[in-house]
Design a protein around this motif. Structure first.
Motif, PDB file in Angstrom:
ATOM      1  N   LYS A   1      39.097  43.986  24.511  1.00 36.89           N
ATOM      2  CA  LYS A   1      38.199  43.248  23.872  1.00 36.89           C
ATOM      3  C   LYS A   1      37.591  42.128  24.687  1.00 36.89           C
ATOM      4  O   LYS A   1      37.523  40.870  24.722  1.00 36.89           O
ATOM      5  CB  LYS A   1      38.910  42.286  22.697  1.00 36.89           C
ATOM      6  CG  LYS A   1      39.723  42.955  21.654  1.00 36.89           C
ATOM      7  CD  LYS A   1      39.864  42.377  20.502  1.00 36.89           C
ATOM      8  CE  LYS A   1      40.320  43.279  19.432  1.00 36.89           C
ATOM      9  NZ  LYS A   1      41.568  42.777  18.519  1.00 36.89           N
ATOM     10  N   ASN A   2      37.030  42.874  25.895  1.00 38.87           N
ATOM     11  CA  ASN A   2      36.229  42.083  26.788  1.00 38.87           C
ATOM     12  C   ASN A   2      37.068  41.172  27.596  1.00 38.87           C
ATOM     13  O   ASN A   2      36.378  40.286  28.391  1.00 38.87           O
ATOM     14  CB  ASN A   2      35.236  41.225  26.228  1.00 38.87           C
ATOM     15  CG  ASN A   2      33.921  41.920  25.769  1.00 38.87           C
ATOM     16  OD1 ASN A   2      33.415  42.787  26.370  1.00 38.87           O
ATOM     17  ND2 ASN A   2      33.433  41.625  24.500  1.00 38.87           N
ATOM     18  N   ALA A   3      38.532  41.048  27.637  1.00 40.14           N
ATOM     19  CA  ALA A   3      39.094  40.384  28.547  1.00 40.14           C
ATOM     20  C   ALA A   3      39.063  40.927  30.107  1.00 40.14           C
ATOM     21  O   ALA A   3      38.743  40.012  30.865  1.00 40.14           O
ATOM     22  CB  ALA A   3      40.576  40.433  28.092  1.00 40.14           C
ATOM     23  N   LEU A   4      38.744  42.247  30.225  1.00 43.28           N
ATOM     24  CA  LEU A   4      38.447  42.549  31.583  1.00 43.28           C
ATOM     25  C   LEU A   4      37.266  43.576  31.510  1.00 43.28           C
ATOM     26  O   LEU A   4      36.966  44.189  30.510  1.00 43.28           O
ATOM     27  CB  LEU A   4      39.734  43.746  31.936  1.00 43.28           C
ATOM     28  CG  LEU A   4      40.977  43.170  32.208  1.00 43.28           C
ATOM     29  CD1 LEU A   4      41.978  44.411  32.539  1.00 43.28           C
ATOM     30  CD2 LEU A   4      40.964  41.990  33.174  1.00 43.28           C
ATOM     31  N   LYS A   5      36.217  43.339  32.476  1.00 41.73           N
ATOM     32  CA  LYS A   5      35.392  44.204  32.715  1.00 41.73           C
ATOM     33  C   LYS A   5      35.429  44.605  34.066  1.00 41.73           C
ATOM     34  O   LYS A   5      35.195  44.190  35.162  1.00 41.73           O
ATOM     35  CB  LYS A   5      33.976  43.131  32.779  1.00 41.73           C
ATOM     36  CG  LYS A   5      32.582  43.847  32.612  1.00 41.73           C
ATOM     37  CD  LYS A   5      31.624  43.110  32.338  1.00 41.73           C
ATOM     38  CE  LYS A   5      30.181  43.649  32.156  1.00 41.73           C
ATOM     39  NZ  LYS A   5      30.110  44.635  33.416  1.00 41.73           N
ATOM     40  N   VAL A   6      35.524  45.996  33.851  1.00 46.25           N
ATOM     41  CA  VAL A   6      35.846  46.755  35.008  1.00 46.25           C
ATOM     42  C   VAL A   6      34.447  47.429  35.325  1.00 46.25           C
ATOM     43  O   VAL A   6      33.867  48.326  34.969  1.00 46.25           O
ATOM     44  CB  VAL A   6      36.728  48.006  34.969  1.00 46.25           C
ATOM     45  CG1 VAL A   6      36.962  48.888  36.233  1.00 46.25           C
ATOM     46  CG2 VAL A   6      38.191  47.264  34.490  1.00 46.25           C
ATOM     47  N   ASP A   7      33.649  46.760  36.326  1.00 42.81           N
ATOM     48  CA  ASP A   7      32.429  47.657  36.898  1.00 42.81           C
ATOM     49  C   ASP A   7      32.731  47.692  38.447  1.00 42.81           C
ATOM     50  O   ASP A   7      33.608  47.211  39.040  1.00 42.81           O
ATOM     51  CB  ASP A   7      31.388  46.568  36.543  1.00 42.81           C
ATOM     52  CG  ASP A   7      31.599  45.139  36.826  1.00 42.81           C
ATOM     53  OD1 ASP A   7      32.295  44.832  37.912  1.00 42.81           O
ATOM     54  OD2 ASP A   7      31.217  44.356  36.217  1.00 42.81           O
ATOM     55  N   ASP A   8      31.655  48.376  38.943  1.00 50.77           N
ATOM     56  CA  ASP A   8      31.619  48.586  40.397  1.00 50.77           C
ATOM     57  C   ASP A   8      31.803  47.329  41.290  1.00 50.77           C
ATOM     58  O   ASP A   8      32.317  47.272  42.421  1.00 50.77           O
ATOM     59  CB  ASP A   8      30.416  49.464  40.931  1.00 50.77           C
ATOM     60  CG  ASP A   8      30.541  50.850  40.442  1.00 50.77           C
ATOM     61  OD1 ASP A   8      31.479  51.029  39.954  1.00 50.77           O
ATOM     62  OD2 ASP A   8      29.557  51.766  40.611  1.00 50.77           O
ATOM     63  N   PHE A   9      30.900  46.286  40.808  1.00 49.29           N
ATOM     64  CA  PHE A   9      30.932  44.914  41.575  1.00 49.29           C
ATOM     65  C   PHE A   9      32.307  44.516  41.574  1.00 49.29           C
ATOM     66  O   PHE A   9      32.969  44.276  42.717  1.00 49.29           O
ATOM     67  CB  PHE A   9      30.035  44.161  40.695  1.00 49.29           C
ATOM     68  CG  PHE A   9      30.192  42.796  41.293  1.00 49.29           C
ATOM     69  CD1 PHE A   9      29.280  42.456  42.048  1.00 49.29           C
ATOM     70  CD2 PHE A   9      31.095  41.922  40.434  1.00 49.29           C
ATOM     71  CE1 PHE A   9      29.270  40.919  42.846  1.00 49.29           C
ATOM     72  CE2 PHE A   9      31.102  40.364  40.928  1.00 49.29           C
ATOM     73  CZ  PHE A   9      30.132  40.073  41.934  1.00 49.29           C
ATOM     74  N   GLY A  10      33.083  44.357  40.578  1.00 50.28           N
ATOM     75  CA  GLY A  10      34.592  43.596  40.471  1.00 50.28           C
ATOM     76  C   GLY A  10      35.416  44.864  41.468  1.00 50.28           C
ATOM     77  O   GLY A  10      36.285  44.401  42.175  1.00 50.28           O
ATOM     78  N   VAL A  11      35.262  46.164  41.238  1.00 55.94           N
ATOM     79  CA  VAL A  11      36.201  47.046  41.969  1.00 55.94           C
ATOM     80  C   VAL A  11      36.012  46.833  43.614  1.00 55.94           C
ATOM     81  O   VAL A  11      36.859  46.729  44.048  1.00 55.94           O
ATOM     82  CB  VAL A  11      35.756  48.368  41.400  1.00 55.94           C
ATOM     83  CG1 VAL A  11      36.756  49.448  42.145  1.00 55.94           C
ATOM     84  CG2 VAL A  11      36.097  48.557  39.727  1.00 55.94           C
ATOM     85  N   PHE A  12      34.532  46.736  43.701  1.00 58.43           N
ATOM     86  CA  PHE A  12      34.709  46.720  45.266  1.00 58.43           C
ATOM     87  C   PHE A  12      35.000  45.444  45.789  1.00 58.43           C
ATOM     88  O   PHE A  12      35.761  45.448  46.654  1.00 58.43           O
ATOM     89  CB  PHE A  12      33.069  46.782  45.622  1.00 58.43           C
ATOM     90  CG  PHE A  12      32.625  46.923  46.878  1.00 58.43           C
ATOM     91  CD1 PHE A  12      32.488  48.219  47.551  1.00 58.43           C
ATOM     92  CD2 PHE A  12      32.804  45.810  47.904  1.00 58.43           C
ATOM     93  CE1 PHE A  12      32.526  48.357  48.905  1.00 58.43           C
ATOM     94  CE2 PHE A  12      32.455  46.146  49.145  1.00 58.43           C
ATOM     95  CZ  PHE A  12      32.125  47.060  49.646  1.00 58.43           C
TER      96      PHE A  12
END
Lengths: 497, 470
Positions: free
Chosen positions: B62-73
């Motif tokens: 429910k939007n608590a985590l947003k896993v995107d390339d930005f965050g992952v990098f």
């Protein structure tokens, strides 16, 4: 991997291999470095002999995509200007290496590693045709030179090394910003693209002023143009002989090369405005350098100031623009010729001072006198080199100075006259130096048992002397190479007389 | 998929618990060796698991985590920083003869916090991640408990850090009050004066964490007093996680208030560059010198942040790249300082001749900090200034370049002491553990790879900004 890349990176490879040599294997380290320098020189010869002097385009060109996101590429090549400077660099390499045989006694491995890295940096800067690549080589060569002065230099070496580094860095960082601005306007670091962009007048004149000022500051510090020259005497006096030779022989040319490669063709509108000021500074530098040289009591300092004077000629030739905003062909060709001459003759002078310094551990002129009696070969070589430096007809210095003065006169009478005055002063300080050092009776007992040049030392000087004579008698052999390139300088109109 | 995204964080927590449990079953030096093996292995596994999350680009829980390339990098950058800091720790703990494996557990917990900060999708996850990270580091700062300076630094960091978290929390409450949501991607739709006040408080918390002027007061003391590997960890990990979270919050949630944060960040950037670089000149202690240098480097990153006003893509890419280059450079520098066992300029005189390779590592790292071409530091600066010039921040760029010239002086002085001053004959060279050697090799390799052939990294980074947009 083309020939040019090999020439540029072979010294670096040599430096990396040197790391593996055991500590204390001095002889092997020296032989190996000499071998690398010699090989680099030999493989650079085809550059010269296979160079097509009718073409003004890049030859031995190599281009590889480097950083795609910002349009920077590994683009190297030589044209009529850089081929000569590359040759000068590779030619001086083995000579410098051989001259250090006995006078470097501490941290030998590190010394040769620095020397080889320096060679890569200088060659790279001469062949780079991408602004970013050029900047990287331009800055990288600071580090080995900084170490050469700071580790192997004389008493006050740290001050001189830091001063050298900071002066150059201040200039280059402004060039860095100006380069980024240029990139922002044009969208590429590629030199040919930049040239094209300038031809189509996409950079407004008032912006060009700022950009030219930033580039010119950086190059003027390196040359050095009066009044930014103060780091040079310090660096020369403190540097070890090899450092002085490379500094005078090649590193200073980086600045004048930068002018003709970047600052002048990239900002044509600004150049015309700045040319009288640059010429004025150059003329002041010529006279001031010569007068300062007259007043020196230290040989190295004297030659350092003579460098300021001689490089004033180069700048005078490069900025020999007439009232119509056209560059004198003679001036530009003479300037480049003078760059080569200065590399040979001043390099040789520093080597000669190094010889006497190694024997007596002093460079004070007053300590000597009558040396011609105990060191006849040394005196002869010194004489030829000195005559080359003051521009005696028949030797190389004459051609360069003559062409520059021709250009200066045809562009602007005043600067021509000031330049000619400098020639006279140049003869004075050099002849005074020679007379006080070599003629008369031996007044100092310490000089009585000085040994003349050893065979190794003679071998060091012979190629230099041969080149001085060859360049003095057959100038066209070299001038013809640069002719087409200078006539085709982008954005700059050339006049002949 | 849903659980896969928390694997990297989970594995770190599990490893931390494992490290603590090991203490009960083993004795003596063995405990430490086992702990470091567990920690290093878990971080490597976490890096591998994190790598799997590229191209996911979804929200979870429910939007608590947003896993995107930005965050992952950026999580990867933080984990690499953690790994390198772990590798330089053993030698240091050996030197101070303070062998407690809780040290490793705390570092792993801090890394967990960083991972969750970088991929947080709402303000609550972000705050929890920040607190896990901060509290672990407060303890670590005072870990050398027999040392007065270490105690002082822990106290100072804790009290000031708690204050700044208070500000941050207050800011978050205001934003929640105005927008009625804590989900970062939804906040941006609200327009309200409360949002501006909230932004102000959030910025205070952010600038404190990354150590920017005028919230830089704690940096020198804490950097000097903390155990050296923790100083490195703070300089790379905390800064990376901080920038990751705040780039996300400010560029996404406050995209409607660019004028406000643009002015603040530009001024703060210029002040940080000036204060950091000018005060660093007078420092004789290397850790303090690097503390002021870290303030200056924060300034460079904030300059790119300010430029993100008009070109958020290049702005955020430059910061990410800079963080990556800074990670290798700083850990390498601290590794060399630990290896020398000394902290002041006078003590490292001639060190490069005693330990040739470590001396060269130190020189390379300081050249990289100074931004000499062919090193990573230069490429980082290149992108920052390229972005700033592109966005017409001319004055800020010129001041930045002038302060860079100043910085060259004090970085160069370290090299002068290393290579040109008379050797200090009295002190014997210290033993260097293999892991510290490995960390130095990795750092130098990173410096040259990023400095000479950054193409592949840049390609990844340039696509990251798109992914943080809702």
């Amino acid at each position: 991997m083309g020939l040019l890349s090999l020439i540029v990176f072979l010294p670096l490879l040599g430096a990396i291999i040197l790391l593996l040599f055991p500590q204390g294997a001095d002889k092997a380290i020296r032989m190996f470095s000499l071998l690398i320098f010699a090989v680099v020189f030999v493989i650079s010869l085809p550059l010269y002999f296979n160079f097509d002097s009718t073409l003004s385009t890049l030859q031995f060109e190599e281009q590889i995509q480097w950083i795609e996101g910002i349009n920077a590429s590994y683009h190297i090549g030589v044209d009529g200007i850089s081929v000569l400077l590359v040759l000068l660099t590779t030619f001086l390499g083995p000579i410098v290496c051989l001259s250090t045989w006995t006078n470097v006694q501490i941290r030998i491995k590190e010394f040769y590693i620095s020397l080889l890295m320096l060679q890569t940096g200088m060659l790279g800067a001469f062949v780079a045709f991408d602004l970013l690549l050029f900047y990287i080589f331009w800055e990288v060569m600071l580090i080995p030179m900084f170490l050469l002065i700071g580790v192997w230099g004389a008493e006050n070496r740290i001050y001189a090394a830091v001063k050298f580094f900071l002066f150059t860095m201040v200039g280059s960082l402004f060039m860095f910003l100006a380069g980024l601005y240029l990139y922002n306007v044009v969208g590429s670091f590629e030199l040919t693209v930049l040239y094209d962009a300038v031809t189509t007048h996409s950079i407004p004149a008032d912006v060009q002023f700022w950009l030219f000022a930033a580039f010119a500051l950086s190059f003027a510090i390196k040359v050095p143009v009066f009044p930014l020259h103060t780091w040079l005497p310090d660096a020369h006096v403190q540097a070890p002989t090899a450092g002085s030779v490379i500094l005078a022989g090649i590193l200073l040319k980086m600045g004048t090369y930068g002018f003709i490669r970047f600052a002048i063709p990239l900002f044509p509108d600004a150049v015309v405005v700045f040319a009288p000021y640059m010429s004025t500074l150059a003329a002041i530098g010529i006279i001031y350098g010569a007068l300062m040289a007259l007043a020196q009591t230290d040989m190295k300092k004297l030659i350092a100031y003579s460098s300021v004077s001689h490089l004033g000629y180069v700048v005078l030739g490069l900025f020999a623009f007439n009232e119509a905003g056209k560059l004198s062909l003679h001036g530009a060709e003479g300037a480049i010729y003078q760059m080569l001459n200065h590399g040979l003759s001043t390099g040789a002078l520093f080597l000669l001072v190094g010889v006497i310094y190694e024997r007596r551990h002093t460079k004070a002129i007053a300590e000597f006198g009558g040396l011609a009696k105990v060191m006849p070969i040394y005196a002869t070589i010194f004489m030829i080199t000195m005559l080359s430096s003051i521009g005696l007809p028949g030797l190389n210095g004459f051609i360069g100075e003559f062409l520059i003065l021709l250009g200066a006169f045809s562009a602007n009478m005043t600067f021509g006259i000031l330049g000619a005055l400098g020639v006279v002063l140049g003869a004075v300080y050099m002849l005074v130096l020679y007379q006080r050092t070599f003629f008369g009776q031996i007044t100092n007992d310490k000089n009585k048992d000085l040994k003349d040049l050893s065979l190794r030392e003679v071998v060091v000087f012979i190629p230099l002397i041969i080149m001085m004579v060859v360049m003095g008698i057959f100038p066209n052999f070299f001038l013809s190479k640069m002719h087409a390139t200078i006539e085709a300088l982008p954005n700059i109109e050339i006049f002949v007389r | 998929m849903q659980f896969q995204v928390i694997y990297p964080g989970t594995i770190l927590v599990v490893a931390a618990i494992l490290v603590l449990m090991v203490q009960g079953f083993m004795k003596g030096d063995k405990r430490l060796s086992v702990s470091i093996v567990i920690s290093v292995a878990s971080v490597i596994v976490a890096i591998a698991l994190m790598w799997q999350l590229f191209d996911v680009n979804q929200t979870f829980f429910k939007n608590a985590l947003k896993v995107d390339d930005f965050g992952v990098f950026l999580a990867l950058v933080a984990l690499v920083g953690t790994l390198l800091s772990l590798l330089i720790s053993a030698t240091y703990l050996d030197q101070i003869k303070f062998k407690h494996a809780e040290y490793y557990a705390l570092m792993l917990l801090a890394a967990t916090g960083m991972v969750f900060m970088t991929i947080s999708g709402d303000l609550l996850t972000f705050l929890i991640g920040l607190e896990i990270m901060s509290i672990s580091i407060y303890i670590l700062a005072g870990f050398n408990r027999d040392d007065v300076k270490s105690n002082e630094s822990a106290m100072k960091y804790f009290i000031l850090g708690a204050f700044s978290t208070g500000f941050l929390l207050f800011g978050i409450s205001l934003v929640y009050g105005a927008s009625g949501t804590i989900i970062i991607s939804e906040i941006g739709q609200t327009q309200s004066p409360l949002m501006i006040i909230g932004l102000g408080f959030i910025l205070v918390g952010f600038l404190f964490k990354v150590g920017a002027v005028p919230f830089q007061g704690w940096v020198p003391d804490v950097y000097e007093g903390s155990p050296t590997p923790i100083t490195a960890f703070m300089a790379v990990g905390v800064k990376t996680a901080g920038f990751a979270a705040f780039i996300r919050i400010i560029l996404v949630a406050f995209s409607g208030y660019t004028e406000e944060w643009f002015m603040v960040l530009q001024i703060v950037a210029v002040l940080s560059m000036i204060v950091g670089n000018v005060i660093a000149i007078s420092q004789r202690n290397l850790k303090r010198l690097l503390a002021y240098s870290s303030i200056a480097h924060t300034g460079y990153m904030l300059l790119a942040f300010a430029a993100a006003k008009t070109d958020p893509n290049m702005g955020s890419s430059s910061i990410i790249f800079y963080l990556f280059t800074y990670t290798f450079t700083v850990v390498g520098a601290f590794a060399a300082i630990i290896a020398s066992g000394k902290e002041t300029l006078e003590d490292i005189a001639g060190y490069a001749y005693k330990k040739k390779l470590m001396g060269a590592v130190m020189a390379i790292c300081f050249f990289s900090l100074a931004g000499i071409p062919s090193t990573a530091g230069f490429m980082g600066k290149l992108f920052v200034f390229m972005t700033a010039i592109d966005q017409q921040l001319y004055w800020a760029s010129i001041i930045g370049i002038i302060t860079s010239m100043v910085s060259v002086y004090y970085y160069l002085r370290v090299v002068v002491y290393l290579y040109m001053k008379q050797e200090d004959e009295t002190a014997g060279a210290l033993a260097i553990h293999w892991d510290l050697g490995l960390a130095s090799v990795l750092s130098v390799a990173g410096i040259f790879v990023l400095g000479l052939i950054p193409q592949s990294v840049i390609q990844i980074i340039l696509t990251t900004y798109q992914t943080i947009l809702p």
